[in-house]
Design a protein around this motif. Structure first.
Motif, PDB file in Angstrom:
ATOM      1  N   ASN A 254      -0.989 -16.307  38.701  1.00  0.00           N
ATOM      2  CA  ASN A 254      -0.612 -15.893  40.050  1.00  0.00           C
ATOM      3  C   ASN A 254      -0.463 -17.113  40.959  1.00  0.00           C
ATOM      4  O   ASN A 254       0.493 -17.225  41.734  1.00  0.00           O
ATOM      5  CB  ASN A 254      -1.665 -14.929  40.605  1.00  0.00           C
ATOM      6  CG  ASN A 254      -1.134 -14.106  41.763  1.00  0.00           C
ATOM      7  OD1 ASN A 254      -0.357 -14.582  42.566  1.00  0.00           O
ATOM      8  ND2 ASN A 254      -1.572 -12.856  41.843  1.00  0.00           N
ATOM      9  N   ILE A 255      -1.411 -18.056  40.847  1.00  0.00           N
ATOM     10  CA  ILE A 255      -1.335 -19.263  41.676  1.00  0.00           C
ATOM     11  C   ILE A 255      -0.095 -20.075  41.313  1.00  0.00           C
ATOM     12  O   ILE A 255       0.648 -20.542  42.190  1.00  0.00           O
ATOM     13  CB  ILE A 255      -2.602 -20.115  41.492  1.00  0.00           C
ATOM     14  CG1 ILE A 255      -3.838 -19.345  41.977  1.00  0.00           C
ATOM     15  CG2 ILE A 255      -2.474 -21.435  42.247  1.00  0.00           C
ATOM     16  CD1 ILE A 255      -5.160 -20.031  41.655  1.00  0.00           C
ATOM     17  N   ASN A 400     -10.403 -24.787  41.331  1.00  0.00           N
ATOM     18  CA  ASN A 400      -8.990 -24.645  41.712  1.00  0.00           C
ATOM     19  C   ASN A 400      -8.769 -24.986  43.179  1.00  0.00           C
ATOM     20  O   ASN A 400      -7.750 -25.595  43.543  1.00  0.00           O
ATOM     21  CB  ASN A 400      -8.502 -23.220  41.449  1.00  0.00           C
ATOM     22  CG  ASN A 400      -8.080 -22.995  40.013  1.00  0.00           C
ATOM     23  OD1 ASN A 400      -7.799 -23.933  39.289  1.00  0.00           O
ATOM     24  ND2 ASN A 400      -8.050 -21.737  39.591  1.00  0.00           N
ATOM     25  N   LEU A 401      -9.726 -24.586  44.016  1.00  0.00           N
ATOM     26  CA  LEU A 401      -9.601 -24.884  45.444  1.00  0.00           C
ATOM     27  C   LEU A 401      -9.570 -26.385  45.703  1.00  0.00           C
ATOM     28  O   LEU A 401      -8.947 -26.851  46.667  1.00  0.00           O
ATOM     29  CB  LEU A 401     -10.769 -24.252  46.214  1.00  0.00           C
ATOM     30  CG  LEU A 401     -10.859 -22.722  46.200  1.00  0.00           C
ATOM     31  CD1 LEU A 401     -12.110 -22.245  46.920  1.00  0.00           C
ATOM     32  CD2 LEU A 401      -9.616 -22.110  46.837  1.00  0.00           C
ATOM     33  N   VAL A 402     -10.224 -27.142  44.833  1.00  0.00           N
ATOM     34  CA  VAL A 402     -10.275 -28.600  44.991  1.00  0.00           C
ATOM     35  C   VAL A 402      -9.093 -29.281  44.317  1.00  0.00           C
ATOM     36  O   VAL A 402      -8.438 -30.160  44.903  1.00  0.00           O
ATOM     37  CB  VAL A 402     -11.606 -29.156  44.411  1.00  0.00           C
ATOM     38  CG1 VAL A 402     -11.635 -30.678  44.497  1.00  0.00           C
ATOM     39  CG2 VAL A 402     -12.793 -28.549  45.133  1.00  0.00           C
ATOM     40  N   PHE A 403      -8.786 -28.861  43.092  1.00  0.00           N
ATOM     41  CA  PHE A 403      -7.814 -29.594  42.271  1.00  0.00           C
ATOM     42  C   PHE A 403      -6.356 -29.239  42.572  1.00  0.00           C
ATOM     43  O   PHE A 403      -5.490 -30.114  42.546  1.00  0.00           O
ATOM     44  CB  PHE A 403      -8.090 -29.352  40.785  1.00  0.00           C
ATOM     45  CG  PHE A 403      -9.397 -29.890  40.310  1.00  0.00           C
ATOM     46  CD1 PHE A 403      -9.906 -31.086  40.801  1.00  0.00           C
ATOM     47  CD2 PHE A 403     -10.155 -29.206  39.366  1.00  0.00           C
ATOM     48  CE1 PHE A 403     -11.118 -31.590  40.367  1.00  0.00           C
ATOM     49  CE2 PHE A 403     -11.374 -29.706  38.913  1.00  0.00           C
ATOM     50  CZ  PHE A 403     -11.854 -30.897  39.428  1.00  0.00           C
ATOM     51  N   VAL A 404      -6.057 -27.960  42.822  1.00  0.00           N
ATOM     52  CA  VAL A 404      -4.654 -27.546  42.957  1.00  0.00           C
ATOM     53  C   VAL A 404      -3.955 -28.207  44.143  1.00  0.00           C
ATOM     54  O   VAL A 404      -2.815 -28.677  44.007  1.00  0.00           O
ATOM     55  CB  VAL A 404      -4.547 -26.011  43.025  1.00  0.00           C
ATOM     56  CG1 VAL A 404      -3.116 -25.581  43.343  1.00  0.00           C
ATOM     57  CG2 VAL A 404      -4.980 -25.395  41.698  1.00  0.00           C
ATOM     58  N   PRO A 405      -4.589 -28.294  45.336  1.00  0.00           N
ATOM     59  CA  PRO A 405      -3.890 -28.968  46.436  1.00  0.00           C
ATOM     60  C   PRO A 405      -3.558 -30.432  46.140  1.00  0.00           C
ATOM     61  O   PRO A 405      -2.597 -30.976  46.696  1.00  0.00           O
ATOM     62  CB  PRO A 405      -4.895 -28.860  47.592  1.00  0.00           C
ATOM     63  CG  PRO A 405      -5.739 -27.682  47.263  1.00  0.00           C
ATOM     64  CD  PRO A 405      -5.868 -27.708  45.768  1.00  0.00           C
ATOM     65  N   ALA A 410      -1.181 -29.198  37.293  1.00  0.00           N
ATOM     66  CA  ALA A 410      -2.183 -29.875  36.461  1.00  0.00           C
ATOM     67  C   ALA A 410      -3.599 -29.513  36.885  1.00  0.00           C
ATOM     68  O   ALA A 410      -4.522 -29.496  36.069  1.00  0.00           O
ATOM     69  CB  ALA A 410      -1.981 -31.392  36.525  1.00  0.00           C
ATOM     70  N   GLY A 411      -3.796 -29.237  38.175  1.00  0.00           N
ATOM     71  CA  GLY A 411      -5.117 -28.833  38.648  1.00  0.00           C
ATOM     72  C   GLY A 411      -5.585 -27.536  38.044  1.00  0.00           C
ATOM     73  O   GLY A 411      -6.781 -27.340  37.793  1.00  0.00           O
ATOM     74  N   LEU A 412      -4.636 -26.617  37.789  1.00  0.00           N
ATOM     75  CA  LEU A 412      -4.990 -25.351  37.142  1.00  0.00           C
ATOM     76  C   LEU A 412      -5.496 -25.592  35.725  1.00  0.00           C
ATOM     77  O   LEU A 412      -6.499 -25.015  35.297  1.00  0.00           O
ATOM     78  CB  LEU A 412      -3.768 -24.433  37.111  1.00  0.00           C
ATOM     79  CG  LEU A 412      -3.199 -24.001  38.466  1.00  0.00           C
ATOM     80  CD1 LEU A 412      -1.872 -23.279  38.277  1.00  0.00           C
ATOM     81  CD2 LEU A 412      -4.181 -23.109  39.204  1.00  0.00           C
ATOM     82  N   ALA A 413      -4.800 -26.454  34.980  1.00  0.00           N
ATOM     83  CA  ALA A 413      -5.214 -26.760  33.604  1.00  0.00           C
ATOM     84  C   ALA A 413      -6.561 -27.480  33.594  1.00  0.00           C
ATOM     85  O   ALA A 413      -7.414 -27.208  32.743  1.00  0.00           O
ATOM     86  CB  ALA A 413      -4.147 -27.612  32.927  1.00  0.00           C
ATOM     87  N   LEU A 414      -6.751 -28.388  34.530  1.00  0.00           N
ATOM     88  CA  LEU A 414      -8.013 -29.131  34.581  1.00  0.00           C
ATOM     89  C   LEU A 414      -9.183 -28.201  34.874  1.00  0.00           C
ATOM     90  O   LEU A 414     -10.266 -28.348  34.290  1.00  0.00           O
ATOM     91  CB  LEU A 414      -7.924 -30.226  35.645  1.00  0.00           C
ATOM     92  CG  LEU A 414      -9.126 -31.175  35.743  1.00  0.00           C
ATOM     93  CD1 LEU A 414      -9.338 -31.914  34.427  1.00  0.00           C
ATOM     94  CD2 LEU A 414      -8.924 -32.168  36.886  1.00  0.00           C
TER      95      LEU A 414
END
Length: 514
Positions: A254-255, A400-405, A410-414
């Protein structure tokens, strides 16, 4: 049974599955690239695939296999056959009902899991969701058959089965696309054809061992069976225990659908490559270990139980660490060589490279979960993994709140990879605290030697791949593939040569199950 030999046989079948899967994805990328329509296909397939993993490979298998092993060991063939009949009847009718609901409610389902998908792509997603939802009916039978065959230590057919879906998708992508007004629909039909083929190959194998289920027209025929009720009781919490990564992946879909056209697809391409070592090692080891652990538990043999886990963990570190470093250092060459054709351009290569590197950071944790979770399920302990999984699900979304922005897709995968590492850490701690697993001597020396070999291998891989412009070699696919093959071969040779020099020998990893 020689566990290492069995693992090698399963891994070889899994490798065939992964190779044909990569060919399938490469042809898919060549034909469709990374667009809103490929996003629609991946999203439409994600929900039935998620349900397959939750109620088939996940919760069902973990609840069913230990009880099946108990019946086989203690109650004889007649009682075991009756249990299989009743379980199959309940599972097939339940997934049939779920498929009907999914087909009717496809627009609502699609909106919930991918609210960023709009216009014609959304309409195409609804059509493909309806085409593919019955896939879970096929897979429920396939998973049950696999559990039965694995308990009888017939591992090859279940390991080979996914190849049939890959071959179906390859055939449709090469020959059937032109017959569809909306070409991407051909891949949805290929999924269902592959599902039917996978069901078909199980039937002769089950007949050979005398355990082909007999289904009833009464959907409730098996619910009075105490064994079925025990399985259902354990499946409830097991859904939470095995679904943390899958639910996170659904939320991530969804994100990703809000991060621009093609975002879901590049995440999917990276996920496919991550699943190559996960399947060859994690799934294969879990497949070998669960029946053996269940038998050791049924026999009341804690020493054998711990020894099996120690063997599995050593093999995991021996093979998963170099796989993780290999994926990280060779991410761009892998993406470019496998997918950079036709509609999949240099921009898509760059977009898919970052999430693959992020997945590599958590690969060890992803594989370890597949080894450590069965250690609880084989003891019919579902509650402990449930508690851990719920916490990991929350932690993943906070990450996700930290990595995606900052990192985008790649933040989702991490987040998923690091969440798996947290999951594995808590599972391991639980096993140690309860003295279920007692490490054998020599772990520190073993780990240090592996780290030295991995570091040298990684240096060779990184230096070698940096000498070439992989996207620029698109016009020379054979040269690019040959270069990648040489780099992988040289890196593997360095890794195993260092291990041999440090005293590792294949016989150190031989083990026979009792």
């Amino acid at each position: 049974m020689n566990l290492l030999k069995t693992l090698a046989a399963i891994s070889s079948m899994t490798m065939l599955s992964r190779i044909t899967g990569l060919l399938r994805d490469s042809l898919f990328a060549r034909a469709f690239g990374a667009s809103d329509y490929t996003d629609a296909f991946n999203i439409a397939f994600r929900l039935p695939n998620l349900l397959r993993r939750l109620f088939g490979e996940g919760a069902f298998s973990q609840a069913f296999v230990p009880i099946l092993a108990e019946y086989k060991s203690q109650k004889g063939d007649a009682a075991t056959r009756t249990l299989i009949d009743h379980v199959a009847n309940t599972l097939v009718w339940a997934t049939l009902a779920t498929s009907v609901v999914g087909i009717i409610g496809a627009p609502i389902v699609l909106y919930v899991i991918a609210s960023g998908l709009e216009g014609p792509a959304f309409d195409a997603g609804v059509v493909m969701t309806r085409l593919m939802f019955p896939y879970i009916l096929c897979m429920s039978f396939v998973v049950l058959a696999g559990a039965v065959l694995n308990t009888w230590r017939e591992f090859k057919i279940p390991a080979f089965t996914p190849v049939l879906w890959n071959l179906s998708s390859i055939f449709f992508s090469l020959f059937m696309v032109k017959y569809f007004d909306v070409p991407i629909y051909s891949m949805a039909v290929a999924v269902m054809v592959g599902g039917v083929l996978q069901v078909g190959i199980q039937i002769p194998a089950l007949k050979r061992i005398g355990m082909l289920p007999r289904l009833s027209i009464n959907p409730f025929a098996g619910l009075s069976d105490p064994g079925v009720r025990r399985i259902l009781k354990k499946m409830g919490p097991a859904v939470f225990a095995v679904s943390a990564a899958q639910i996170s992946l659904l939320i991530n879909t969804n994100i990703a659908s809000r991060l621009g056209a093609g975002s879901v697809s590049v995440l999917q391409y990276a996920d496919r490559l991550m699943e190559f070592p996960t399947g060859m090692l994690g799934v294969a080891l879990g497949t070998v270990l669960l029946p053996s652990l269940s038998k050791a538990n049924a026999d009341g043999d804690p020493a054998e139980y711990s020894a099996l886990l120690d063997w599995g963990l050593r093999l995991t570190f021996l093979l998963a660490l170099p796989a993780a470093v290999g994926l990280a250092t060779l991410a761009e060459p892998l993406i470019a060589t496998l997918f950079n054709y036709g509609a999949f351009n240099a921009r898509a290569v760059t977009a898919a490279t970052a999430p693959l590197m992020a997945y590599a950071a958590g690969l060890l944790g992803i594989i370890l979960v597949k080894i450590l979770a069965p250690a609880f399920y084989a003891r019919q302990d579902i509650r402990t993994p449930v508690k851990i999984a719920v916490g990991v699900l929350i932690a993943t979304q906070l990450m996700n709140l930290v990595f995606v922005p900052v990192l985008g897709v790649a933040g989702l995968a991490l987040s998923i990879g690091l969440g798996a590492c947290i999951n594995a850490s808590f599972l391991f701690t639980g096993l140690r605290r309860r003295a279920i697993y007692v490490p054998h001597a020599g772990w520190l020396a073993f780990f240090l030697k592996v780290v030295v070999a991995v570091a040298l291998m990684g240096a060779v891989a990184w230096f070698s791949q940096a000498q070439l412009d992989w996207a620029a070699l698109r016009a020379h696919p054979l040269l690019r593939a040959g270069a990648l093959f040489l780099i992988i071969g040289a890196s593997a040779a360095v890794y195993f040569a260092v291990l041999l020099a440090l005293g590792f020998r294949p016989r150190h990893f031989m083990r026979r199950a009792k």
